[in-house]
Design a protein around this motif. Structure first.
Motif, mmCIF file in Angstrom:
data_model
loop_
_atom_site.group_PDB
_atom_site.id
_atom_site.type_symbol
_atom_site.label_atom_id
_atom_site.label_comp_id
_atom_site.label_asym_id
_atom_site.label_seq_id
_atom_site.Cartn_x
_atom_site.Cartn_y
_atom_site.Cartn_z
ATOM 1 N N TYR A 21 0.831 -1.204 0.000
ATOM 2 C CA TYR A 21 0.000 0.000 0.000
ATOM 3 C C TYR A 21 0.866 1.256 0.000
ATOM 4 O O TYR A 21 0.582 2.224 -0.725
ATOM 5 C CB TYR A 21 -0.910 -0.008 1.222
ATOM 6 C CG TYR A 21 -1.764 1.228 1.369
ATOM 7 C CD1 TYR A 21 -2.845 1.443 0.522
ATOM 8 C CD2 TYR A 21 -1.494 2.179 2.347
ATOM 9 C CE1 TYR A 21 -3.635 2.573 0.648
ATOM 10 C CE2 TYR A 21 -2.280 3.295 2.489
ATOM 11 C CZ TYR A 21 -3.352 3.498 1.635
ATOM 12 O OH TYR A 21 -4.126 4.633 1.763
ATOM 13 N N ARG A 25 0.903 4.240 -2.805
ATOM 14 C CA ARG A 25 0.661 5.647 -2.499
ATOM 15 C C ARG A 25 1.864 6.515 -2.843
ATOM 16 O O ARG A 25 1.728 7.700 -3.131
ATOM 17 C CB ARG A 25 0.304 5.816 -1.017
ATOM 18 C CG ARG A 25 -1.045 5.239 -0.617
ATOM 19 C CD ARG A 25 -2.206 5.953 -1.296
ATOM 20 N NE ARG A 25 -2.214 7.364 -1.004
ATOM 21 C CZ ARG A 25 -2.842 7.910 0.042
ATOM 22 N NH1 ARG A 25 -3.494 7.131 0.895
ATOM 23 N NH2 ARG A 25 -2.821 9.208 0.233
ATOM 24 N N HIS A 39 4.377 7.877 2.881
ATOM 25 C CA HIS A 39 4.101 6.487 2.537
ATOM 26 C C HIS A 39 5.370 5.753 2.104
ATOM 27 O O HIS A 39 5.470 4.528 2.293
ATOM 28 C CB HIS A 39 3.030 6.430 1.449
ATOM 29 C CG HIS A 39 1.667 6.805 1.943
ATOM 30 N ND1 HIS A 39 0.908 5.966 2.717
ATOM 31 C CD2 HIS A 39 0.941 7.945 1.790
ATOM 32 C CE1 HIS A 39 -0.241 6.563 3.020
ATOM 33 N NE2 HIS A 39 -0.243 7.752 2.471
ATOM 34 N N ASP A 204 -6.401 3.150 4.352
ATOM 35 C CA ASP A 204 -5.276 3.837 4.992
ATOM 36 C C ASP A 204 -5.144 3.460 6.464
ATOM 37 O O ASP A 204 -4.083 2.982 6.891
ATOM 38 C CB ASP A 204 -5.420 5.353 4.811
ATOM 39 C CG ASP A 204 -4.122 6.089 5.069
ATOM 40 O OD1 ASP A 204 -3.260 6.091 4.180
ATOM 41 O OD2 ASP A 204 -3.978 6.670 6.160
#
Length: 223
Positions: A21, A25, A39, A204
């Motif tokens: 993830y 990002r 991120h 998130d």
């Protein structure tokens, strides 16, 4: 540092979620530079936590990791006054301080596991020798090494508790968002009016929860 094969794979999968993830990002088109850095730091941390769970991870240099995550903690801490936007500074602090703690905890863990060049590659022996402040006997059968000394153990327990609390809070937030499908007002593309309503994603906080809870487990097995 994880001797139990099942736990090692569970932690690897948990850390893989925020890592992937975070990478997404980081390279996502249109993301702000600060968001990419945020991120990117989490993606690197997740990848290195995966490495730490496996024997070959002990051969990675420790000093660059300690420096990187110490700077990461400073990055999030220094960003508090600039991330408030329309909110109070206290709100920005509540949002960013957990990331400060996570970065600092990562730096502390790497430093605690390193000793006189063992992880820095200077000795060329990888993780084959005992580390200062570490018991390599792994008496619990879960960890291949444990912290040695009351102070380090107490610090590890404290960090585990704090990270578990952050993880549960993030998990609760993710579940609330997934269940309620919360909406927020954001400017329409191009900044035109009126604003449009878009769903606030649960991914998130869910990924942050996975990172924090898995880190808490890592600290527990060190004790």
């Amino acid at each position: 540092m994880i001797a139990a094969g099942g736990l090692r794979w569970i932690l690897t999968l948990l850390f893989a979620v925020p890592t992937v993830y975070g990478l997404w990002r980081t390279v996502r088109p249109g993301a702000e530079p600060a968001v990419r850095v945020d991120h990117g730091l989490h993606a690197v941390m997740g990848a290195l936590m995966i490495a730490m769970a496996w024997p070959w991870g002990m051969d990675l240099p420790s000093t660059p990791q300690v420096v990187l995550f110490s700077l990461g903690a400073v990055w999030f801490l220094a960003g508090i006054p600039f991330r408030a936007g329309g909110r109070r500074t206290s709100s920005a602090a509540r949002a960013l301080l957990p990331h400060v703690v996570m970065m600092g905890a990562m730096a502390w863990m790497v430093a605690a596991m390193a000793s006189s060049g063992t992880m820095s590659g200077g000795s060329g022996t990888g993780g084959g020798h005992d580390m200062a402040g570490m018991d390599m006997s792994g008496g619990t059968g879960i960890a291949s090494m444990t912290l040695d000394g009351t102070g380090p153990k107490a610090t590890a327990v404290l960090l585990a508790v704090v990270l578990a609390a952050f993880g549960l809070l993030w998990l609760s937030r993710a579940l609330d968002r997934a269940k309620a499908r919360d909406l927020t007002s954001v400017p329409a593309p191009g900044g035109s009016d009126p604003v449009e309503r878009r769903p606030v994603g649960a991914l998130d906080p869910a990924c942050h929860a996975a990172m924090a809870l898995a880190m808490a487990v890592m600290f527990v097995v060190l004790v």
